[in-house]
Design a protein around this motif. Sequence first.
Motif, PDB file in Angstrom:
ATOM      1  N   SER A  18       0.660  -1.142  -0.022  1.00 26.10           N
ATOM      2  CA  SER A  18      -0.097  -0.200   0.176  1.00 26.10           C
ATOM      3  C   SER A  18       0.690   1.147   0.014  1.00 26.10           C
ATOM      4  O   SER A  18       0.374   2.437  -0.126  1.00 26.10           O
ATOM      5  CB  SER A  18      -0.876  -0.056   1.340  1.00 26.10           C
ATOM      6  N   THR A  65       2.848   4.514  -0.880  1.00 24.60           N
ATOM      7  CA  THR A  65       2.407   5.497  -1.935  1.00 24.60           C
ATOM      8  C   THR A  65       3.589   6.292  -1.921  1.00 24.60           C
ATOM      9  O   THR A  65       4.161   6.511  -2.883  1.00 24.60           O
ATOM     10  CB  THR A  65       1.000   6.408  -1.740  1.00 24.60           C
ATOM     11  N   THR A  70       1.475   3.455   3.900  1.00 28.37           N
ATOM     12  CA  THR A  70       1.104   4.525   2.850  1.00 28.37           C
ATOM     13  C   THR A  70       2.624   5.599   2.865  1.00 28.37           C
ATOM     14  O   THR A  70       2.899   5.683   1.762  1.00 28.37           O
ATOM     15  CB  THR A  70      -0.225   5.175   3.210  1.00 28.37           C
TER      16      THR A  70
END
Length: 188
Positions: A42, A44, A61
Amino acid sequence: GVGYAALKLNTASYGTAIGQGALTFNTTGAHNTASGRYALRSNTTGACNAAHGSHSLYSNTTGTKNTASGAYALRVNTTGQKNTAVGMNALYSNTTAHYNAAFGFRALGANTTGTYNTGSGTYALCKNTTGHSNTASGFYALRLNTTAHYNTATGTCAMFDNTTGGANTAHGYQSLANNTTGSYNTAS
């Protein structure tokens, strides 16, 4: 990347992904290394992370400078930074906490937001959720600690039953093992 959907959305530099779904959603997070199925999946924009093992740092993230080695290590971490987890399920539930180190199966496994903790040994500090500044070294050391702060336990089952007692020091096999809520104790 090597493996289905590895580095699928990546636009950053210096990333390495090996395994199905490793670093799938990474966009601009640079200097990340992921090996294992869904490692750092996940992520980013989080940078300088290393995840080795299936689902390690899976939910991360934007967290940076984390190291996870072992299946499900730092699995739930989202924005926590500068954590180290070595062992299956080590720091599993950590979400936003920083500066924790866990070595051993389920060490600091329930920790969510507690910071500055060190758990070394199978199940060391494994029930800790929000307690901070604790050190546990040994099998089951500070196992039931949940929210207490400033404890040091060294030895198998040292401070085993402690839940909320703070500022205790226990050295040796089962020292202060039955203490639950008492504070400012020392046992060797």
